[in-house]
Write a protein that holds these residues in place. Structure first.
Motif, PDB file in Angstrom:
ATOM      1  N   LEU A  43      44.626  95.690  53.933  1.00 43.68           N
ATOM      2  CA  LEU A  43      43.370  96.346  53.311  1.00 43.68           C
ATOM      3  C   LEU A  43      43.399  97.714  53.499  1.00 43.68           C
ATOM      4  N   ALA A  44      43.553  98.219  54.722  1.00 40.08           N
ATOM      5  CA  ALA A  44      43.495  99.656  54.960  1.00 40.08           C
ATOM      6  C   ALA A  44      44.416 100.462  54.092  1.00 40.08           C
ATOM      7  N   ALA A  45      45.675 100.003  53.999  1.00 35.83           N
ATOM      8  CA  ALA A  45      46.456 100.668  53.033  1.00 35.83           C
ATOM      9  C   ALA A  45      46.268 100.578  51.683  1.00 35.83           C
ATOM     10  N   ALA A  46      45.934  99.449  51.152  1.00 40.42           N
ATOM     11  CA  ALA A  46      45.402  99.521  49.711  1.00 40.42           C
ATOM     12  C   ALA A  46      43.987 100.454  49.106  1.00 40.42           C
ATOM     13  N   ALA A  94      47.674  98.093  44.481  1.00 41.60           N
ATOM     14  CA  ALA A  94      47.688  96.898  44.050  1.00 41.60           C
ATOM     15  C   ALA A  94      48.553  95.951  44.725  1.00 41.60           C
ATOM     16  N   LEU A  95      49.751  96.605  44.873  1.00 39.94           N
ATOM     17  CA  LEU A  95      50.729  95.598  45.787  1.00 39.94           C
ATOM     18  C   LEU A  95      50.236  95.099  47.040  1.00 39.94           C
ATOM     19  N   ALA A  96      49.580  95.873  47.708  1.00 34.85           N
ATOM     20  CA  ALA A  96      49.001  95.615  49.013  1.00 34.85           C
ATOM     21  C   ALA A  96      48.143  94.681  48.939  1.00 34.85           C
ATOM     22  N   LEU A  97      47.249  94.494  48.077  1.00 35.52           N
ATOM     23  CA  LEU A  97      46.172  93.522  47.716  1.00 35.52           C
ATOM     24  C   LEU A  97      46.689  92.313  47.245  1.00 35.52           C
ATOM     25  N   LEU A  98      47.913  92.346  46.539  1.00 32.36           N
ATOM     26  CA  LEU A  98      48.622  91.056  46.209  1.00 32.36           C
ATOM     27  C   LEU A  98      49.198  90.434  47.426  1.00 32.36           C
ATOM     28  N   ALA A  99      49.504  91.202  48.359  1.00 33.63           N
ATOM     29  CA  ALA A  99      50.149  90.915  49.543  1.00 33.63           C
ATOM     30  C   ALA A  99      49.127  90.121  50.365  1.00 33.63           C
ATOM     31  N   TYR A 100      47.915  90.826  50.406  1.00 26.51           N
ATOM     32  CA  TYR A 100      46.648  90.351  51.279  1.00 26.51           C
ATOM     33  C   TYR A 100      46.309  89.006  50.640  1.00 26.51           C
TER      34      TYR A 100
END
Length: 386
Positions: free
Chosen positions: A213-216, A377-383
């Motif tokens: 979340l922080a990265a996204a 976007a990728l960070a949220l998909l991973a989350y």
């Protein structure tokens, strides 16, 4: 209470943040300083807000928002009045450190913490989402209201008197509303102890979901801040008239409201993280297209529409994701920790983008913004998969 926060957020963002751009030129002239030196004051304020965010978050979780937001309103009012009296760069920087502290106490992060605490528990999820949407829809018009208002006041009274009017207006509205209308949690069964909150925060920050979340939202904040600061300059660089460039850039404020409404509606059918990831991906595509098609009027408008639809989506998605996974007991503390990175990137990214534009050209800047949207976007998909 939600209506009061909608009012104070609109005026707060209008006076403490957006109005600065109107005062930049007359301040540069009167202070006999360079534009970059004067503009650095706002960067200093944003950086100060980022540094103060974790402390404000801990206070909000422990004591609620009434005292903090009331004190922040007083500080903000005094700081704007002090701003009207500065005669040196050092004085200006000191005032904007105070504005940065006040912003951490009164703007979106504390307002959202008050809403989260009030609409506590799974039964109040829809009410919480609607409250966040209501506040951000109204506050989304802060720039549309306060940029022309500030310009009119400067034209009529000069920039110093204009700041006195804005500062007093902010204080008269925000101080009593924060002091008299804000209340504590309505639905919490028991007050959490500091130990419980501390354990929850420590557990969260040791986990991968929190850092995704922080990265996204750090990456997305940097992308949004860069476009907000450089869009007009970039469109002029592409050969568009200044009036056209400013008008098209003004669509971002309207589109931020549209994006929030659409995203809130989509969240009722699909999970919030992939919805936001899709929106961020659309923004990245719009940014990548800018160097290719934005040389024409239709192309510029189309690219701004693609980017603008996600302009305010991060603002309402992060509170939802945090409360969904971690509850509201330590919401403000966790939000404050993410804000430390996300708001700092909001301050640093435009400066880095200007340096990159001067060194390598605006095409590289647009590529960097698109990459930041892709990371978000990728960070949220991973989350979402965790």
């Amino acid at each position: 209470m939600v209506a009061a926060l909608a009012v104070t957020q609109t005026i707060g963002y209008g006076v403490l943040y957006y109005a600065f751009s109107v005062f930049l030129t007359p301040m540069t002239r009167d202070l006999r300083a360079g534009g970059t030196q004067v503009a650095a004051a706002l960067t200093l304020a944003v950086a100060t807000t980022a540094l103060c965010a974790p402390f404000a978050g801990r206070w909000l979780d422990a004591r609620g928002g009434r005292g903090l937001m009331t004190a922040g309103s007083v500080l903000g009012t005094l700081a704007v009045l002090g701003w009207s009296q500065v005669h040196t760069l050092l004085q200006l920087y000191g005032v904007f450190v105070a504005i940065g502290v006040a912003s951490a106490m009164v703007l979106y992060e504390p307002a959202f913490a008050v809403i989260m605490a009030w609409f506590d528990g799974p039964a109040y999820g829809r009410g919480r989402a609607n409250a966040l949407l209501a506040v951000t829809i109204v506050a989304g018009f802060a720039s549309a209201v306060f940029l022309p208002l500030s310009g009119l006041l400067v034209e009529l009274y000069g920039w110093r008197q204009a700041l006195v009017v804005l500062g007093l207006g902010y204080g008269l509205a925000a101080i009593p509303l924060h002091a008299l209308v804000l209340r504590g949690p309505a639905h919490q069964a028991a007050e959490a102890t500091a130990t419980t909150r501390g354990d929850l925060v420590r557990s969260a920050v040791r986990g991968r979901p929190f850092w995704l979340l922080a990265a996204a939202f750090t990456a997305h904040n940097g992308a949004v801040a860069t476009i907000a600061v450089l869009l007009v300059t970039y469109l002029i660089h592409l050969g568009h008239p200044p009036v056209f460039a400013a008008t098209v850039a003004g669509l971002l404020g309207v589109l931020s409201v549209t994006g929030r409404v659409v995203t809130t509606g989509l969240r009722r059918r699909w999970a919030a993280a992939p919805v936001a990831a899709g929106v961020f991906a659309v923004q990245g595509a719009g940014t990548l297209l800018m160097p290719v098609v934005a040389g024409s009027a239709a192309g510029a408008i189309g690219c701004v529409l693609l980017f603008g639809i996600g302009f305010g989506v991060g603002t309402i998605t992060l509170p939802h994701l945090l409360s969904e996974r971690y509850g509201t007991t330590a919401y403000a503390s966790l939000s404050g920790r993410i804000a430390l990175f996300a708001v700092a990137d909001k301050a640093a990214a435009p400066l880095a983008a200007v340096a990159l534009a001067q060194a390598a050209g605006y095409g590289w800047v647009m590529g960097a913004v698109a990459a930041a949207c892709a990371v978000a976007a990728l960070a949220l998909l991973a989350y979402h998969r965790l």
